[in-house]
Design an enzyme around this catalytic site. Structure first.
Site, mmCIF file in Angstrom:
data_model
loop_
_atom_site.group_PDB
_atom_site.id
_atom_site.type_symbol
_atom_site.label_atom_id
_atom_site.label_comp_id
_atom_site.label_asym_id
_atom_site.label_seq_id
_atom_site.Cartn_x
_atom_site.Cartn_y
_atom_site.Cartn_z
ATOM 1 N N VAL A 1 0.816 -1.260 0.005
ATOM 2 C CA VAL A 1 -0.090 -0.145 0.035
ATOM 3 C C VAL A 1 0.944 1.395 0.114
ATOM 4 C CG1 VAL A 1 -1.951 -0.968 1.052
ATOM 5 C CG2 VAL A 1 -0.162 0.050 2.363
ATOM 6 N N CYS A 2 0.370 2.382 -0.216
ATOM 7 C CA CYS A 2 1.015 3.566 -0.503
ATOM 8 C C CYS A 2 1.520 3.983 1.052
ATOM 9 C CB CYS A 2 0.024 4.617 -0.768
ATOM 10 S SG CYS A 2 -0.133 4.920 -2.587
#
Length: 76
Positions: A13-14
């Site tokens: 994920v970011c």
């Protein structure tokens, strides 16, 4: 002679995929191509936005439902 590189960021994920892409691009030569495999919609927006801002060519290919390949050409 251009080289091609791949980053597997599936399940990440970011901002992890973006940071990995930035680090990899920095180590590449002009003309090289980086394909980033992602499955997170945040990275799907952030990586192309960053790459275009840097002036790189970006292509987005949907590989599967919710899975994309971002092809970034380091052209400068």
């Amino acid at each position: 002679m251009m080289a091609e590189f791949e980053l597997d960021c599936l399940g990440e994920v970011c901002p992890v995929p973006l940071v990995k892409a930035q680090k990899k691009i920095a180590s590449m030569a002009v003309g090289d191509v980086l394909t980033v495999h992602i499955d997170h919609s945040c990275a799907m927006k952030n990586i192309p936005d960053w790459a275009r801002k840097e002036g790189y060519n970006v292509e987005v290919e949907e590989v599967d439902d919710g899975e994309w390949d971002l092809i970034i050409e380091k052209n400068k």
